[in-house]
Structures are given as C-alpha cells and as structure tokens.
Design a protein around this motif. Structure first.
Motif, PDB file in Angstrom:
ATOM      1  N   PHE A   1     -15.337  15.411  15.962  1.00 55.22           N
ATOM      2  CA  PHE A   1     -14.469  16.131  16.533  1.00 55.22           C
ATOM      3  C   PHE A   1     -13.737  15.447  17.649  1.00 55.22           C
ATOM      4  O   PHE A   1     -13.007  15.987  18.289  1.00 55.22           O
ATOM      5  N   ALA A   2     -13.480  14.119  17.480  1.00 57.80           N
ATOM      6  CA  ALA A   2     -12.809  13.232  18.102  1.00 57.80           C
ATOM      7  C   ALA A   2     -13.198  13.598  19.788  1.00 57.80           C
ATOM      8  O   ALA A   2     -12.226  13.951  20.358  1.00 57.80           O
ATOM      9  N   THR A   3     -14.419  13.568  20.121  1.00 66.43           N
ATOM     10  CA  THR A   3     -14.714  13.706  21.501  1.00 66.43           C
ATOM     11  C   THR A   3     -15.826  12.727  21.637  1.00 66.43           C
ATOM     12  O   THR A   3     -16.089  11.839  21.224  1.00 66.43           O
ATOM     13  N   THR A   4     -16.597  13.020  22.976  1.00 64.71           N
ATOM     14  CA  THR A   4     -17.495  12.192  23.396  1.00 64.71           C
ATOM     15  C   THR A   4     -18.973  12.783  23.176  1.00 64.71           C
ATOM     16  O   THR A   4     -18.981  14.127  23.061  1.00 64.71           O
ATOM     17  N   PRO A   5     -20.177  12.224  23.033  1.00 66.20           N
ATOM     18  CA  PRO A   5     -21.457  12.911  22.640  1.00 66.20           C
ATOM     19  C   PRO A   5     -21.916  13.818  23.974  1.00 66.20           C
ATOM     20  O   PRO A   5     -22.253  14.837  23.804  1.00 66.20           O
ATOM     21  N   ALA A   6     -21.252  13.626  25.188  1.00 63.00           N
ATOM     22  CA  ALA A   6     -21.339  14.396  26.245  1.00 63.00           C
ATOM     23  C   ALA A   6     -20.822  15.764  25.967  1.00 63.00           C
ATOM     24  O   ALA A   6     -21.505  17.095  26.210  1.00 63.00           O
ATOM     25  N   ARG A   7     -19.652  15.804  25.657  1.00 64.77           N
ATOM     26  CA  ARG A   7     -18.756  17.003  25.380  1.00 64.77           C
ATOM     27  C   ARG A   7     -19.550  17.585  24.031  1.00 64.77           C
ATOM     28  O   ARG A   7     -19.431  18.983  23.921  1.00 64.77           O
ATOM     29  N   ALA A   8     -19.674  16.904  22.920  1.00 66.65           N
ATOM     30  CA  ALA A   8     -20.459  17.452  21.886  1.00 66.65           C
ATOM     31  C   ALA A   8     -21.618  18.236  22.094  1.00 66.65           C
ATOM     32  O   ALA A   8     -22.208  19.103  21.454  1.00 66.65           O
ATOM     33  N   SER A   9     -22.472  17.700  23.151  1.00 66.52           N
ATOM     34  CA  SER A   9     -23.872  18.472  23.603  1.00 66.52           C
ATOM     35  C   SER A   9     -23.262  20.144  23.966  1.00 66.52           C
ATOM     36  O   SER A   9     -24.318  20.844  24.081  1.00 66.52           O
ATOM     37  N   GLY A  10     -22.175  20.421  24.280  1.00 58.93           N
ATOM     38  CA  GLY A  10     -21.815  21.808  24.528  1.00 58.93           C
ATOM     39  C   GLY A  10     -22.269  22.544  23.399  1.00 58.93           C
ATOM     40  O   GLY A  10     -22.189  23.899  23.601  1.00 58.93           O
ATOM     41  N   LEU A  11     -22.408  22.181  22.147  1.00 58.99           N
ATOM     42  CA  LEU A  11     -22.712  22.937  20.709  1.00 58.99           C
ATOM     43  C   LEU A  11     -23.895  23.355  21.084  1.00 58.99           C
ATOM     44  O   LEU A  11     -24.495  24.505  20.689  1.00 58.99           O
ATOM     45  N   ILE A  12     -24.911  22.595  21.762  1.00 57.87           N
ATOM     46  CA  ILE A  12     -26.314  23.062  21.934  1.00 57.87           C
ATOM     47  C   ILE A  12     -26.371  24.156  23.070  1.00 57.87           C
ATOM     48  O   ILE A  12     -27.053  25.068  23.198  1.00 57.87           O
ATOM     49  N   SER A  13     -25.587  23.856  24.247  1.00 56.94           N
ATOM     50  CA  SER A  13     -25.661  24.702  25.332  1.00 56.94           C
ATOM     51  C   SER A  13     -24.968  25.957  24.867  1.00 56.94           C
ATOM     52  O   SER A  13     -25.616  27.189  25.228  1.00 56.94           O
ATOM     53  N   ALA A  14     -23.782  26.074  24.125  1.00 54.28           N
ATOM     54  CA  ALA A  14     -23.249  27.209  23.629  1.00 54.28           C
ATOM     55  C   ALA A  14     -24.226  28.144  23.025  1.00 54.28           C
ATOM     56  O   ALA A  14     -24.415  29.460  23.067  1.00 54.28           O
ATOM     57  N   TYR A  15     -25.062  27.703  21.934  1.00 54.83           N
ATOM     58  CA  TYR A  15     -26.252  28.188  21.233  1.00 54.83           C
ATOM     59  C   TYR A  15     -27.312  28.728  22.120  1.00 54.83           C
ATOM     60  O   TYR A  15     -27.432  30.184  22.098  1.00 54.83           O
ATOM     61  N   ALA A  16     -27.725  27.863  23.134  1.00 54.97           N
ATOM     62  CA  ALA A  16     -28.713  28.626  23.741  1.00 54.97           C
ATOM     63  C   ALA A  16     -28.538  29.502  24.724  1.00 54.97           C
ATOM     64  O   ALA A  16     -29.182  30.456  25.015  1.00 54.97           O
ATOM     65  N   LEU A  17     -27.423  29.396  25.616  1.00 53.99           N
ATOM     66  CA  LEU A  17     -26.856  30.543  26.312  1.00 53.99           C
ATOM     67  C   LEU A  17     -26.333  31.867  25.572  1.00 53.99           C
ATOM     68  O   LEU A  17     -26.943  32.820  26.078  1.00 53.99           O
ATOM     69  N   SER A  18     -25.817  31.841  24.629  1.00 54.63           N
ATOM     70  CA  SER A  18     -25.650  32.956  23.747  1.00 54.63           C
ATOM     71  C   SER A  18     -27.016  33.474  23.333  1.00 54.63           C
ATOM     72  O   SER A  18     -27.210  34.770  23.262  1.00 54.63           O
ATOM     73  N   TYR A  19     -28.019  32.746  22.817  1.00 55.65           N
ATOM     74  CA  TYR A  19     -29.232  33.405  22.584  1.00 55.65           C
ATOM     75  C   TYR A  19     -29.993  34.004  23.988  1.00 55.65           C
ATOM     76  O   TYR A  19     -30.315  35.148  23.483  1.00 55.65           O
TER      77      TYR A  19
END
Length: 382
Positions: free
Chosen positions: A35-53
């Motif tokens: 996704f042409a980004t950094t690992p730190a920003r890619a970790s937002g995929l984890i946060s989005a899932y956990a917060l939605s849950y």
C-alpha cells in the motif's frame, strides 16, 4: 440434542476470527510495501479491526438475541469471507482499513453468537466443557495465526493469509448451514423470557470482575515478551519459543474446563480458583523471582488457569443473562477489550520507566481486584 458436528464447526468459526485478529503482526512490512506506506501506518489495519470489534459487539449481541442466532452467525461468516477476499483487491490503505472495520463488525457478531448458541443448545452441566472445547479453536487461531500468516505471506504473498481465512469462513458457513438448528428460540419467545427472568440478575459484578482479571492477564501477556528479553537477554526466536509455553497452557486449560466444572458444586467456585491462580502466576512471572525455568512454569500455569477461567466465566454470564445472553456476552467482549486498551499503555510505561516489579504490582493488583469481585459475587449469589 445438537448435532455432534456442531461444536467443531463453531470451533472453526472462532478459529478464523482469532487468526484474523492476530495474523497481521508479522505482515506489516509486506502490507506497507503493498500500500506504499510505512509499517507504522499499516498497523492501523489492526487498530481499525480491534476498535470496530469493541464498539460494535454490544449491538451485534443485541441483534443476535432478536434476529435469531443462526441467521446472524451465517451472515457474519459470509461477511467475514467476503471481507477477506475484498482486502486482496483494494488498491489503497484507506480502503483496506474500511474493510477491516467491516471485518471487526463480522467478528463482533460471530464470537458472542457462537457462545450464546452453546448456552442455548448444551445442557448447563456441560456448558463450560463445550465452551472450553470451542475456545480451543480460538486459541489455535491466536497461537498459530501469526506463524502461519508469516509463512504464507513469505511464500505466496501478502494476499494468501486473507484468502486462507476467507476460505475457512466459507467452510464454516457451508457446514453451519447443515448443522445449525433452524428452530432456535429467540429472546422474544415468552417461554424463554419467563424461564430466565430470575437468572438475569447479578450480571454487573461478574462483568466488571472479568474485565479486571481478563484485561490484566492479556495485558501482562502482551508485555511478557519484553519482560523475557530484558531479564534473560533472549533473542526473538527465544522469546517466541518461551511464549509458546503460554499457548500450550491455554490449550490445556480449555481442554480441562469441563473436568474442572465437575470438581466443584458451583461454576463460580471454579472461576475463583482459576483467576486466583492467574493472579499468582502472572505476578510471579513478572517479578522474576523464580528464574527462567520458574518463569516458564508460571507461563504454563498462567495460560492453563486462564484457559479454565474464560469458559467458566462465559458459562456463568450466559446462565445469568437468560434471554439476553447474546447481548451480555457481547458486552463482556467489549469490556475485556477496553480494559486491555486502558491497562496496556500504563503497564508498558511502568515497565519501561520503573522496571518489572511496579509493572507486576499493577497487573497483579488489577487481577486480584477481579478475583475479589468474583469472591464477592460468589457470596452474594450463595
């Protein structure tokens, strides 16, 4: 009586949820490249899932109580599968995060619905054992998910883990269509309501207690790798091998949950003993007074006790919730996640600034507070 294939199908469903929640940890670098980004920003995929849950679970539990558990579970598995497939096709990180939010919604519907189904279909004396067996599927997903995802991503690309979990959800969906009963009662049924009105009291105290002991146990486990590294100088492979002992203990505890219930007159007594062992084991581990072999023994005991405590607590909440068991179990999931989110930063900061002993006192004290609340609940409901 439910089909003998029901519990394995439910275990497969929660296994896929557990794997999907934790499998991104070793994949942040390839996801960042994709996704042409950094690992730190890619970790937002984890946060989005956990917060939605965490935010959606109570609503999804309420919905499963009213729309019917079979319908909600099958729809959630379908959404989970489609979400995993769609993630392999989107071009941007923001689109992927939006899909992970949908995945969190599907997970929020799946977990409480699965355990509410067990409470609906399995006799009370066997519920803790049945829930422990199904939780073993989740334990397998959490423990093996990151390792399997890392191997798949390295060998076949970052899309492979998402496609595998999607395939697992589709398999659970197809099997569920055959084994899930079609005539399940809804919470609106008068008979169900009249039978469970007295049982619906006494929910708040065990909910708070579970948030305290489960939140502290999970937060302490997240920090366990750093504790091992700082104290014993272990490298990444050594830390991974040491932490696998906890997963082994958790699986053993899940398998022993039913037998533990048979040893006590009340499930509340099982919960008190198990959570007290969790508190002692995690405190001894974090303080490091027993050396490396003793620390590994603490990890094993900690995992086993937690593997017994979780299904016992779920069975207690489901019994007391009566017709609203889906919603109550979902609220419990949200409280657990929020407790971890609140405790983790404080415990991590304490570990970094003051060392292991203050961190041990923090997580151990929170866990003991949960045990004390469980004891108070046991006395109030005697």
């Amino acid at each position: 009586m439910p089909s003998p294939c029901l519990l394995p199908v439910l275990a497969l469903a929660v296994c896929m949820v557990g794997a999907a929640e934790f499998m991104l940890s070793p994949m942040l670098a390839p996801l960042a490249d994709a996704f042409a980004t950094t690992p730190a920003r890619a970790s937002g995929l984890i946060s989005a899932y956990a917060l939605s849950y965490a935010l959606a679970a109570p609503l999804m539990g309420w919905f499963s109580d009213r729309a019917g558990r079979r319908r909600v579970l099958l729809a959630a598995l379908l959404l989970f599968a489609l979400d995993g497939i769609a993630l392999t096709l989107v071009p941007t990180l923001h689109a992927a995060m939006a899909l992970r939010i949908l995945g969190g919604l599907a997970a929020a519907a799946t977990i409480p619905t699965v355990f509410a189904l067990i409470a609906d279909l399995v006799p009370p004396a066997r519920q803790a054992g049945a829930m422990g067996g199904v939780m073993l599927g989740m334990t397998a997903g959490i423990a093996a998910g990151p390792a399997v995802a890392g191997v798949l991503a390295d060998g076949f690309g970052w899309r492979a883990p998402f496609l595998v979990t999607a395939g697992g959800c589709l398999a659970a969906l197809l099997a569920g269509c055959h084994v899930l009963p079609r005539n399940l009662p809804r919470s609106g049924d008068c008979q169900e309501k009249s039978r469970n009105i007295p049982a619906s009291s006494g929910i708040l105290l065990p909910l708070i207690a579970k948030g305290a002991w489960n939140g502290s146990a999970v937060a302490a486990y997240v920090l366990a790798g750093e504790v091992l590294r700082l104290r014993y100088g272990l490298g990444v492979p050594g830390v991974g091998a040491a932490l696998s002992v906890f997963g082994l203990g958790l699986a053993v505890g899940n398998l022993l949950a039913g037998r533990a219930s048979q040893c006590f007159a009340r499930e509340e007594s099982v919960l008190i003993v198990a959570t007290a062992l969790v508190a002692v084991a995690l405190t001894l581990f974090t303080t490091g007074v027993l050396g490396l072999p003793g620390s590994l023994g603490c990890l094993l005991a900690w995992g086993a006790a937690l593997g017994i405590a979780a299904p016992s607590s779920t069975a207690i909440l489901a019994r007391r919730a009566g017709a609203a068991k889906g919603q109550i179990l979902a609220v419990s999931e949200s409280i657990n996640n929020l407790a971890v989110l609140m405790l983790m930063p404080v415990a991590a900061s304490s570990l970094a600034v003051h060392g292991t002993v203050p961190a041990a006192l923090l997580v151990g004290g929170c866990c003991l507070a949960g045990v004390a609340l469980a004891v108070a609940d046991r006395r109030m409901t005697a």
